[in-house]
Design a protein around this motif. Structure first.
Motif, PDB file in Angstrom:
ATOM      1  N   ARG A 135      44.886  11.235  21.655  1.00 14.67           N
ATOM      2  CA  ARG A 135      46.065  11.195  22.578  1.00 14.67           C
ATOM      3  C   ARG A 135      46.923  12.039  22.196  1.00 14.67           C
ATOM      4  O   ARG A 135      47.203  12.703  20.983  1.00 14.67           O
ATOM      5  N   PRO A 136      48.007  12.444  23.131  1.00 20.70           N
ATOM      6  CA  PRO A 136      48.976  13.518  23.114  1.00 20.70           C
ATOM      7  C   PRO A 136      50.083  12.775  22.169  1.00 20.70           C
ATOM      8  O   PRO A 136      50.838  12.212  22.657  1.00 20.70           O
ATOM      9  N   VAL A 137      50.164  13.075  20.680  1.00 17.43           N
ATOM     10  CA  VAL A 137      50.709  12.236  19.825  1.00 17.43           C
ATOM     11  C   VAL A 137      52.280  12.818  20.010  1.00 17.43           C
ATOM     12  O   VAL A 137      53.285  11.897  19.998  1.00 17.43           O
ATOM     13  N   VAL A 138      52.601  14.194  20.342  1.00 15.72           N
ATOM     14  CA  VAL A 138      53.901  14.421  20.434  1.00 15.72           C
ATOM     15  C   VAL A 138      54.560  13.866  21.694  1.00 15.72           C
ATOM     16  O   VAL A 138      55.677  13.564  21.715  1.00 15.72           O
ATOM     17  N   THR A 139      53.945  13.790  22.847  1.00 13.82           N
ATOM     18  CA  THR A 139      54.234  13.371  24.017  1.00 13.82           C
ATOM     19  C   THR A 139      54.789  11.729  23.870  1.00 13.82           C
ATOM     20  O   THR A 139      55.681  11.311  24.172  1.00 13.82           O
ATOM     21  N   LEU A 140      53.845  11.097  23.376  1.00 16.16           N
ATOM     22  CA  LEU A 140      54.025   9.846  22.901  1.00 16.16           C
ATOM     23  C   LEU A 140      55.133   9.422  22.070  1.00 16.16           C
ATOM     24  O   LEU A 140      55.939   8.401  22.283  1.00 16.16           O
ATOM     25  N   THR A 141      55.531  10.444  20.917  1.00 15.39           N
ATOM     26  CA  THR A 141      56.429  10.223  20.047  1.00 15.39           C
ATOM     27  C   THR A 141      57.926  10.352  20.851  1.00 15.39           C
ATOM     28  O   THR A 141      58.592   9.570  20.610  1.00 15.39           O
ATOM     29  N   LEU A 142      57.721  11.448  21.655  1.00 17.14           N
ATOM     30  CA  LEU A 142      59.131  11.681  22.383  1.00 17.14           C
ATOM     31  C   LEU A 142      59.307  10.444  23.124  1.00 17.14           C
ATOM     32  O   LEU A 142      60.339   9.678  23.711  1.00 17.14           O
ATOM     33  N   ILE A 143      58.460   9.897  24.113  1.00 20.27           N
ATOM     34  CA  ILE A 143      58.667   8.813  24.929  1.00 20.27           C
ATOM     35  C   ILE A 143      59.039   7.646  24.143  1.00 20.27           C
ATOM     36  O   ILE A 143      60.027   6.869  24.404  1.00 20.27           O
ATOM     37  N   GLY A 144      58.619   7.213  22.945  1.00 22.92           N
ATOM     38  CA  GLY A 144      58.994   6.322  21.948  1.00 22.92           C
ATOM     39  C   GLY A 144      60.514   6.362  21.381  1.00 22.92           C
ATOM     40  O   GLY A 144      61.341   5.278  21.523  1.00 22.92           O
ATOM     41  N   ILE A 145      60.817   7.739  21.266  1.00 26.07           N
ATOM     42  CA  ILE A 145      62.225   7.905  20.839  1.00 26.07           C
ATOM     43  C   ILE A 145      63.083   7.632  22.194  1.00 26.07           C
ATOM     44  O   ILE A 145      64.229   6.981  22.121  1.00 26.07           O
ATOM     45  N   CYS A 146      62.739   8.088  23.139  1.00 26.00           N
ATOM     46  CA  CYS A 146      63.682   7.889  24.306  1.00 26.00           C
ATOM     47  C   CYS A 146      63.723   6.271  24.789  1.00 26.00           C
ATOM     48  O   CYS A 146      64.806   5.885  24.977  1.00 26.00           O
ATOM     49  N   ALA A 147      62.565   5.473  24.416  1.00 27.12           N
ATOM     50  CA  ALA A 147      62.666   4.124  24.875  1.00 27.12           C
ATOM     51  C   ALA A 147      63.516   3.327  23.684  1.00 27.12           C
ATOM     52  O   ALA A 147      64.378   2.522  24.128  1.00 27.12           O
ATOM     53  N   VAL A 148      63.454   3.711  22.367  1.00 25.47           N
ATOM     54  CA  VAL A 148      64.255   3.162  21.463  1.00 25.47           C
ATOM     55  C   VAL A 148      65.519   3.550  21.625  1.00 25.47           C
ATOM     56  O   VAL A 148      66.464   2.588  21.642  1.00 25.47           O
ATOM     57  N   ALA A 149      65.978   4.701  22.008  1.00 28.51           N
ATOM     58  CA  ALA A 149      67.270   5.131  22.064  1.00 28.51           C
ATOM     59  C   ALA A 149      67.942   4.265  23.451  1.00 28.51           C
ATOM     60  O   ALA A 149      69.061   3.930  23.146  1.00 28.51           O
ATOM     61  N   TYR A 150      67.210   4.084  24.507  1.00 28.77           N
ATOM     62  CA  TYR A 150      67.496   3.149  25.437  1.00 28.77           C
ATOM     63  C   TYR A 150      67.876   1.828  25.228  1.00 28.77           C
ATOM     64  O   TYR A 150      68.648   1.282  25.615  1.00 28.77           O
ATOM     65  N   LEU A 151      67.109   1.382  24.441  1.00 27.49           N
ATOM     66  CA  LEU A 151      67.244  -0.055  23.913  1.00 27.49           C
ATOM     67  C   LEU A 151      68.569  -0.120  23.184  1.00 27.49           C
ATOM     68  O   LEU A 151      69.237  -1.023  23.088  1.00 27.49           O
ATOM     69  N   LEU A 152      68.884   0.689  22.164  1.00 31.34           N
ATOM     70  CA  LEU A 152      69.918   0.957  21.395  1.00 31.34           C
ATOM     71  C   LEU A 152      71.148   1.021  22.285  1.00 31.34           C
ATOM     72  O   LEU A 152      72.274   0.577  21.991  1.00 31.34           O
ATOM     73  N   GLN A 153      71.170   1.948  23.257  1.00 30.51           N
ATOM     74  CA  GLN A 153      72.169   1.964  24.306  1.00 30.51           C
ATOM     75  C   GLN A 153      72.685   0.783  24.875  1.00 30.51           C
ATOM     76  O   GLN A 153      73.821   0.181  25.247  1.00 30.51           O
ATOM     77  N   TRP A 154      71.624  -0.515  24.984  1.00 30.16           N
ATOM     78  CA  TRP A 154      72.043  -1.554  25.408  1.00 30.16           C
ATOM     79  C   TRP A 154      72.555  -2.868  24.299  1.00 30.16           C
ATOM     80  O   TRP A 154      73.386  -3.299  24.468  1.00 30.16           O
ATOM     81  N   VAL A 155      72.347  -2.414  23.214  1.00 31.31           N
ATOM     82  CA  VAL A 155      72.537  -3.414  22.091  1.00 31.31           C
ATOM     83  C   VAL A 155      73.642  -2.994  21.207  1.00 31.31           C
ATOM     84  O   VAL A 155      74.204  -3.807  20.527  1.00 31.31           O
ATOM     85  N   ILE A 156      73.883  -1.588  21.065  1.00 31.21           N
ATOM     86  CA  ILE A 156      74.888  -1.120  20.364  1.00 31.21           C
ATOM     87  C   ILE A 156      75.992  -0.741  21.183  1.00 31.21           C
ATOM     88  O   ILE A 156      75.945   0.351  21.922  1.00 31.21           O
ATOM     89  N   PRO A 157      77.292  -1.377  20.928  1.00 27.36           N
ATOM     90  CA  PRO A 157      78.370  -0.709  21.702  1.00 27.36           C
ATOM     91  C   PRO A 157      78.632   0.578  21.423  1.00 27.36           C
ATOM     92  O   PRO A 157      79.072   1.081  20.125  1.00 27.36           O
TER      93      PRO A 157
END
Length: 286
Positions: free
Chosen positions: A76-98
């Motif tokens: 699998r493309p590890v870097v691509t999946l890692t970047l996607i994961g970082i964006c997804a986690v950041a998006y979740l933090l945008q919702w839960v951390i004022p």
């Protein structure tokens, strides 16, 4: 009185591991024939090899390289999946951390201290590329889908390190485009600048390899036009990312083959980075 055969002398040649002389081992390396204790045994394609032979083989065997000089990897493309994961986690933090979004988004005023009256925070030019609009799900959905499609194609061709450098430079280029072409107080978030950089890189790679580029140009054109006709889309980031991504791909794709190709490629990428830093500094302190 009877005379028997002389007794066998006691066996003294006990096989011991060369690396651990206190350990008896009856398993021998298939390559050099020396005993190897369990700690020094390595499973090879045929039988067992000692750790020394495995290291010697790895040094003498040339590493497989991609067509553009990167280390070839399988799976699998590890870097691509890692970047996607970082964006997804950041998006979740945008919702839960004022205030999370406000802390990491980018606007030109954060690199123009003479306008904002606060110390410059240039790292926002990169961190904003991992954030997305919390109230618009399609924003992150489209960007991550595009990142998956483009990354799955480019990462195996370029190699992980080169692909990561391309992505980060494109994201930085998108922020520089906003700095030069947008109003100082307009905040931006999103991976769109980096995504357009991947589009530009794919165009260069396809041209260099003699592939079909007409459909890619149409896709880039449609997305570029949307930035001008749909409100809330930072076309400045698209333009900056596209240009930097294409230029980075030129450096990677057209570097002359040979032992100095890595040096030429990474010197070129560093030069692009320094130019972006210089442009940012000139704009900030002009």
């Amino acid at each position: 009185m009877s005379y028997g055969m002389p007794a066998e002398p006691p066996q003294t040649d006990v096989p011991v591991c060369p690396r651990h002389p206190d350990r008896v081992s009856y398993v021998r390396c298939q390559r050099c024939g020396r005993p190897a204790c369990p700690e020094c045994q390595r499973t090879a394609s045929v039988g067992i090899q000692c750790v020394d032979c495995v290291r010697e083989t790895s040094r003498s065997t040339p590493q497989v390289r991609t067509v553009y000089g990167g280390a070839a990897t399988m799976g699998r493309p590890v870097v691509t999946l890692t970047l996607i994961g970082i964006c997804a986690v950041a998006y979740l933090l945008q919702w839960v951390i004022p205030g999370f979004t406000a802390q990491f988004l980018y606007a030109p005023l954060y690199t123009l201290p003479q306008l904002s009256g606060v110390p410059a925070e240039p790292w926002r030019m990169i961190t904003s590329a991992f954030l997305h609009s919390p109230n618009f799900l399609l924003h992150i959905a489209f960007n991550l889908y595009a990142l998956w499609i483009l990354g799955r194609h480019l990462e195996p061709l370029l190699g992980r390190l080169r692909f990561l450098a391309l992505y980060l430079l494109s994201g930085f280029g998108g922020s520089v485009g906003v700095l030069l072409l947008s109003a100082p107080n307009i905040p931006v978030v999103g991976a769109s600048g980096a995504i357009f950089g991947l589009f530009g890189a794919l165009f260069i790679v396809q041209r260099q390899r003699g592939g079909e580029v007409r459909s890619l140009l149409i896709l880039i054109g449609i997305n570029a036009v949307l930035g001008f006709v749909v409100a809330g889309i930072a076309w400045q980031a698209h333009l900056g990312g596209l240009l930097v991504g294409a230029l980075s791909a030129v450096v990677l794709a057209y570097a002359p083959r040979g032992k100095n190709r890595n040096l030429v490629q990474f010197t070129g990428l560093i030069a692009i980075f320094l130019v972006l830093v210089a442009v940012t500094a000139l704009k900030a302190f002009a």
